[in-house]
Design an enzyme around this catalytic site. Sequence first.
Site, PDB file in Angstrom:
ATOM      1  N   LYS A  18       0.825  -1.207   0.000  1.00 44.46           N
ATOM      2  CA  LYS A  18       0.000   0.000   0.000  1.00 44.46           C
ATOM      3  C   LYS A  18       0.861   1.261   0.000  1.00 44.46           C
ATOM      4  CE  LYS A  18      -2.014  -1.021   3.840  1.00 44.46           C
ATOM      5  NZ  LYS A  18      -1.155  -2.216   4.058  1.00 44.46           N
ATOM      6  N   GLU A  93      -1.380   5.098   6.345  1.00 46.01           N
ATOM      7  CA  GLU A  93      -1.828   4.583   7.650  1.00 46.01           C
ATOM      8  C   GLU A  93      -3.156   5.221   8.070  1.00 46.01           C
ATOM      9  OE1 GLU A  93      -0.364   2.113   8.755  1.00 46.01           O
ATOM     10  OE2 GLU A  93       1.799   2.201   8.471  1.00 46.01           O
ATOM     11  N   CYS A 152      -0.811 -20.118   1.578  1.00 46.13           N
ATOM     12  CA  CYS A 152      -1.602 -21.255   1.091  1.00 46.13           C
ATOM     13  C   CYS A 152      -2.208 -20.991  -0.284  1.00 46.13           C
ATOM     14  CB  CYS A 152      -2.707 -21.597   2.081  1.00 46.13           C
ATOM     15  SG  CYS A 152      -4.053 -20.376   2.107  1.00 46.13           S
ATOM     16  N   CYS A 187      -4.720 -15.648   5.340  1.00 46.50           N
ATOM     17  CA  CYS A 187      -6.137 -15.780   5.001  1.00 46.50           C
ATOM     18  C   CYS A 187      -6.926 -16.162   6.257  1.00 46.50           C
ATOM     19  CB  CYS A 187      -6.333 -16.825   3.898  1.00 46.50           C
ATOM     20  SG  CYS A 187      -6.031 -18.532   4.429  1.00 46.50           S
TER      21      CYS A 187
END
Length: 207
Positions: A18, A93, A152, A187
């Site tokens: 970001k 932020e 994953c 996740c």
Amino acid sequence: MKRIGKLYFRYGTMGSAKTAMLLTTAYNFEERNMPYRCFKPVVDTRDSKNVIRSRIGIERECSWIYPESNLYDEISAMQFSDGSYPGWILVDEAQFLTSEQVDQLARAVDDFGINVLCYGLRTDFRTHLFDGSRRLMEIADSIDEVKSTCSCGRKTIVNARVNSQGQIITEGEVVEIGGNERYIAVCRNCWRNKKIEQSRNGQLQFE
């Protein structure tokens, strides 16, 4: 004709680049001689000077935002001699903004015709919305997710707080500044399974 501005919110988990995106945007504005200003809440104390710094090593000077800062007044004071304002305000932020400060940014967008682009986390390590993020989700003109991938293969959703052994921590102060040594983006499925595994082994951590 009055210029029409927008309030943008771009959110993602930690490590989703970001800040790098914000700094790249600032660089592009500079290349095109487009006036802009950068802001960051002072709660992020990892830098002793007022800069926005990405993990990849690039940085830009910014103005601190304090809990008592009135962002509408600060932006109002940026008016140029011809009556115009910087076209863009970039906020890093943004989850650490107060709800009132988000409202002040929205008012500046509407009154001055500027664009405000906020980058930040959506939720804390407990998966609860930050106050600033909640208000941005409620009133921003444009909301986009900066996506990243869990180990994953699924999309990261949770900013999990961990201890020195890599065990997930489920309680503690909401604001605790840290990097890779303190947080991992995972996740929801991996976060849940890790907590179940630690609970079974008597290792679920509380601080």
